[in-house]
Design a protein around this motif. Structure first.
Motif, PDB file in Angstrom:
ATOM      1  N   HIS A 154      -6.716  -3.382  -4.914  1.00 53.41           N
ATOM      2  CA  HIS A 154      -7.184  -2.540  -6.055  1.00 53.41           C
ATOM      3  C   HIS A 154      -8.078  -1.548  -5.761  1.00 53.41           C
ATOM      4  O   HIS A 154      -8.400  -1.158  -4.581  1.00 53.41           O
ATOM      5  CB  HIS A 154      -7.647  -3.306  -6.965  1.00 53.41           C
ATOM      6  N   GLU A 176      -9.902   1.770  -4.380  1.00 51.67           N
ATOM      7  CA  GLU A 176      -9.451   2.767  -3.552  1.00 51.67           C
ATOM      8  C   GLU A 176      -8.681   2.121  -2.333  1.00 51.67           C
ATOM      9  O   GLU A 176      -8.238   2.471  -1.249  1.00 51.67           O
ATOM     10  CB  GLU A 176     -10.540   3.838  -3.043  1.00 51.67           C
ATOM     11  N   SER A 189       0.886  -1.148  -0.058  1.00 50.78           N
ATOM     12  CA  SER A 189       0.002  -0.152  -0.093  1.00 50.78           C
ATOM     13  C   SER A 189       0.801   1.206  -0.214  1.00 50.78           C
ATOM     14  O   SER A 189       1.980   1.292   0.538  1.00 50.78           O
ATOM     15  CB  SER A 189      -0.837   0.085   1.151  1.00 50.78           C
ATOM     16  N   PRO A 190       0.292   2.287  -0.719  1.00 50.83           N
ATOM     17  CA  PRO A 190       1.129   3.774  -0.668  1.00 50.83           C
ATOM     18  C   PRO A 190       1.320   4.074   0.641  1.00 50.83           C
ATOM     19  O   PRO A 190       2.046   5.022   1.096  1.00 50.83           O
ATOM     20  CB  PRO A 190       0.647   4.419  -1.632  1.00 50.83           C
ATOM     21  N   ARG A 191       0.411   3.610   1.560  1.00 53.02           N
ATOM     22  CA  ARG A 191       0.444   4.134   2.805  1.00 53.02           C
ATOM     23  C   ARG A 191       1.178   3.405   3.813  1.00 53.02           C
ATOM     24  O   ARG A 191       1.372   3.848   5.035  1.00 53.02           O
ATOM     25  CB  ARG A 191      -1.281   4.040   3.348  1.00 53.02           C
ATOM     26  N   PRO A 197       4.077  -3.675  -6.905  1.00 52.23           N
ATOM     27  CA  PRO A 197       4.739  -4.073  -5.583  1.00 52.23           C
ATOM     28  C   PRO A 197       4.929  -5.068  -5.208  1.00 52.23           C
ATOM     29  O   PRO A 197       6.199  -5.645  -4.510  1.00 52.23           O
ATOM     30  CB  PRO A 197       3.839  -3.103  -4.723  1.00 52.23           C
TER      31      PRO A 197
HETATM   32  N1  4GX Z   1       3.606   0.466  -2.774  1.00 53.77           N
HETATM   33  N2  4GX Z   1      -0.748   0.305  -4.639  1.00 53.77           N
HETATM   34  C1  4GX Z   1      -2.434  -0.650  -3.236  1.00 53.77           C
HETATM   35  C2  4GX Z   1      -4.961   0.147  -3.432  1.00 53.77           C
HETATM   36  C3  4GX Z   1      -4.810   1.115  -2.125  1.00 53.77           C
HETATM   37  C4  4GX Z   1      -5.118   2.499  -2.756  1.00 53.77           C
HETATM   38  C5  4GX Z   1      -5.018   3.467  -1.563  1.00 53.77           C
HETATM   39  C6  4GX Z   1      -4.325   1.648  -0.149  1.00 53.77           C
HETATM   40  C7  4GX Z   1      -4.741   3.046  -0.213  1.00 53.77           C
HETATM   41  C8  4GX Z   1       1.468   0.614  -3.619  1.00 53.77           C
HETATM   42  C9  4GX Z   1       2.775   1.299  -3.654  1.00 53.77           C
HETATM   43  C10 4GX Z   1       0.475   1.135  -4.655  1.00 53.77           C
HETATM   44  C11 4GX Z   1      -1.625   0.694  -5.509  1.00 53.77           C
HETATM   45  C12 4GX Z   1      -1.154  -0.773  -3.873  1.00 53.77           C
HETATM   46  C13 4GX Z   1      -3.054   1.084  -4.841  1.00 53.77           C
HETATM   47  N3  4GX Z   1      -4.476   0.775  -1.117  1.00 53.77           N
HETATM   48  N4  4GX Z   1       1.517  -0.612  -3.058  1.00 53.77           N
HETATM   49  N5  4GX Z   1      -3.394  -0.211  -4.059  1.00 53.77           N
HETATM   50  N6  4GX Z   1       3.261   2.283  -3.982  1.00 53.77           N
HETATM   51  O1  4GX Z   1       0.504   2.246  -4.987  1.00 53.77           O
HETATM   52  O2  4GX Z   1       2.780  -0.617  -2.460  1.00 53.77           O
END
Ligand code: 4GX
Length: 240
Positions: A137, A139, A111-113, A168
């Motif tokens: 995927h 949100e 997750s980007p978080r 990722p």
């Molecule tokens: N490093 N993604 C997760 C869904 C999502 C969206 C918002 C949580 C909040 C990512 C990254 C990444 C795309 C995986 C959106 N999850 N994952 N996904 N940068 O961009 O790990």
């Protein structure tokens, strides 16, 4: 076992990674070529893909829904994702002599978080016997999946937003797999050791190979000198 070096077997650290994804097909290619394919053939890396769709609800195998409170996009459902995570976790208990069931997988949500993936983190993950990667995927996933304790770590590969967690996950698998003993060839891992010794693991200094001259561009003299002390000093000097 004729011709096999039995003593080396104890260094074969097999790693199992279960991947929960809506798009298992995305993993074909990156994980079926080169070093990773070789690692899978040698059974050092055991990748198991699970299509989240098969855990979906109803006739249309629904896995997502609109967010409470409104807003754009869709959110992956807690009931569906937890069912998938628990299905994978219970597979371990059924493992031969309960080997895999001794301890469950380290469950990671990409997750980007999340907390940024670093080489230090990669080396720590490479010591695990079993990982579970959840690829999100839309949100993202219902927060209760994290708050309810079904995810151990939220990891980000970088500060940008992709379309899903599959790329990722592949980045993490690649970085972790090359740390598993036996995955890199003898020469590759010997080189790896010398990198980590004094020059840093990231190969941050410039590299050159044949030809010695290309369109007037030459190789620094020191690298042709055979003086390894000087070469070492030059490389340290050129880091970053
Ligand atoms: N490093 N993604 C997760 C869904 C999502 C969206 C918002 C949580 C909040 C990512 C990254 C990444 C795309 C995986 C959106 N999850 N994952 N996904 N940068 O961009 O790990």
């Amino acid at each position: 076992m004729a011709g096999k070096n039995v003593t080396s077997l104890k260094y074969c650290a097999v790693m199992r990674i279960d991947i929960l994804t809506l798009f298992p097909g995305m993993f074909e290619g990156p994980l079926t070529e080169s070093i990773l394919q070789r690692a899978r053939e040698k059974e050092l890396l055991d990748l198991r893909f699970h299509d989240l769709r098969s855990f979906g609800l109803g006739k249309y195998k629904q896995i997502d829904d609109s967010p409470y409170g409104g807003g754009a996009g869709m959110v992956m459902r807690v009931d569906v994702i937890v069912k998938a995570i628990e299905a994978v976790m219970s597979e371990g208990q059924k493992g031969k002599r309960g080997q895999e069931g001794q301890e469950g997988p380290l469950r990671i949500y990409l997750s980007p978080r999340g907390k940024r993936l670093t080489q230090t983190k990669v080396e720590r993950l490479a010591k695990k016997k079993w990982l579970l990667l959840l690829c999100g995927h839309y949100e993202g996933i219902d927060q209760r999946i994290i708050d309810g304790g079904w995810i151990d770590e939220e990891i980000s590969i970088g500060d940008y937003v992709l379309t899903g967690g599959e790329l990722p996950a592949m980045v993490l698998i690649d970085a972790v797999a090359r740390q598993i003993p036996g995955v890199l060839g003898k020469d590759e891992s010997a080189q790896e050791e010398s990198f980590s010794a004094s020059l840093g693991r990231k190969r941050e200094y410039p590299h050159y190979t044949r030809p010695e001259e290309f369109r007037g561009l030459t190789v620094p003299d020191v690298l042709l000198s055979g003086n390894h002390r000087k070469i070492g000093e030059w490389r340290i000097d050129k880091i970053k």
